[in-house]
Design a protein around this motif. Structure first.
Motif, PDB file in Angstrom:
ATOM      1  N   LYS A   3      -7.487  -7.106  -2.922  1.00 57.42           N
ATOM      2  CA  LYS A   3      -6.412  -6.180  -2.769  1.00 57.42           C
ATOM      3  C   LYS A   3      -6.590  -5.667  -1.294  1.00 57.42           C
TER       4      LYS A   3
ATOM      5  N   HIS B  44      -9.286   3.341  -4.746  1.00 56.38           N
ATOM      6  CA  HIS B  44      -9.781   2.261  -4.315  1.00 56.38           C
ATOM      7  C   HIS B  44     -11.406   2.164  -5.038  1.00 56.38           C
ATOM      8  N   ASN B  47     -11.166   1.231  -8.432  1.00 53.10           N
ATOM      9  CA  ASN B  47     -10.587  -0.187  -8.861  1.00 53.10           C
ATOM     10  C   ASN B  47     -11.827  -0.996  -8.484  1.00 53.10           C
ATOM     11  N   GLN B 108      -2.040  -0.836  -5.337  1.00 57.22           N
ATOM     12  CA  GLN B 108      -1.819  -2.024  -4.814  1.00 57.22           C
ATOM     13  C   GLN B 108      -0.694  -1.983  -3.718  1.00 57.22           C
ATOM     14  N   SER B 111      -2.373  -0.500  -0.720  1.00 60.57           N
ATOM     15  CA  SER B 111      -3.242  -1.115   0.081  1.00 60.57           C
ATOM     16  C   SER B 111      -2.472  -2.164   0.980  1.00 60.57           C
ATOM     17  N   ASN B 112      -1.376  -2.637   0.947  1.00 58.27           N
ATOM     18  CA  ASN B 112      -0.672  -3.270   1.786  1.00 58.27           C
ATOM     19  C   ASN B 112      -0.434  -2.587   3.128  1.00 58.27           C
TER      20      ASN B 112
END
Lengths: 142, 142
Positions: A3, B44, B47, B108, B111-112
């Motif tokens: 990720k 984060h 996850n 997600q 995160s990009n």
DNA sequence: TCTTTTTACTTGAATAGTGCAGTATATGTA
DNA sequence: TACATATACTGCACTATTCAAGTAAAAAGA
């Protein structure tokens, strides 16, 4: 499925450690010298600058904080006489901050405390590597 | 006359950079995904953990924050459905935090954004050195 | 010169974070 | 078992920090 990239996870680690260190030092410096770590950093940056004098905006940059944050934080520091306000004859917009004699004294005393704690934090890291870290920090683009 | 040792000045640099990065990412993530950097870090860490589940106290440690800070911060995150509260049948004291499906999705996407910004921050540092920094962070004693 | 834009700083309203005190549960010990 | 201590969490009062808006001065452009 990954990720986050290496850069991201390093940023996350950096900020987590910084939070923990700040909390630790706030407690330590606060108990002994009556100032938080952020206030210590103000004294430090002033001490490093020529004539012990800085513009507020440059101080904000050095601390990684907003201009208004600096304005508000400086009020109590002036009140207890650690810093003083000076004018810039060349530019009436700027309000300079100066480290007072009392501020310098507090800075030197607090530095002793910080030095001890900092050595503890880096106890498992070799001196050469510490130099290296600092060099890397200076190359970060923020 | 030297006032601070290498360890201290490195600590100061670390925290200044962290403040600046946090402010930058707060702005960036906030504008696009509606969460701050600290909220992102919560997602984060959840996850990364088994079953997307953590105790609040462990979350506080991972973030370098206080227990009450975590309690307060988690309230809005629960309200908007990014995390949920679970009980631990083995220990009635603990209140577990779980990443929801919606939270995972937000994580997600965010995160990009983070990945891009983080690459920019480390643009002047070689990949091998980034690995090295992370290794050093793990050896800090906080 | 006059006007526009940029820069430095401050204030107020809102948000975020902390320590401390309090509650409830678990663990250790006699 | 009983009691003391340690742990996990929460609520509250306080402090700290930010953003947005506003002021004032300087710099840039016509």
């Amino acid at each position: 499925m990954k990720k986050v990239n290496d850069e991201s996870s390093t940023v996350i680690e950096l900020c987590s450690k910084s939070n923990a260190i700040t909390r630790k030092l706030d407690g330590n410096l606060g108990a002994i010298h009556g100032i938080g770590f952020i206030e210590y950093m103000v004294l430090h940056h002033l001490n490093e600058s020529p004539q012990l004098l800085m513009r507020r905006i440059d101080l904000a940059d050095s601390l990684g904080r907003s201009a208004s944050g600096v304005t508000k934080m400086l009020n109590p520091l002036e009140k207890i006489g650690l810093v003083s306000k000076e004018v810039n004859p060349r530019d009436a917009r700027v309000s300079l901050v100066k480290l007072t004699a009392s501020g310098l004294k507090t800075y030197q005393q607090a530095s002793n405390s910080l030095n001890q704690v900092a050595v503890g934090i880096f106890q498992r890291i070799k001196p050469a590597e510490i130099q290296r870290i600092q060099d890397l920090f200076n190359r970060l683009v923020v």
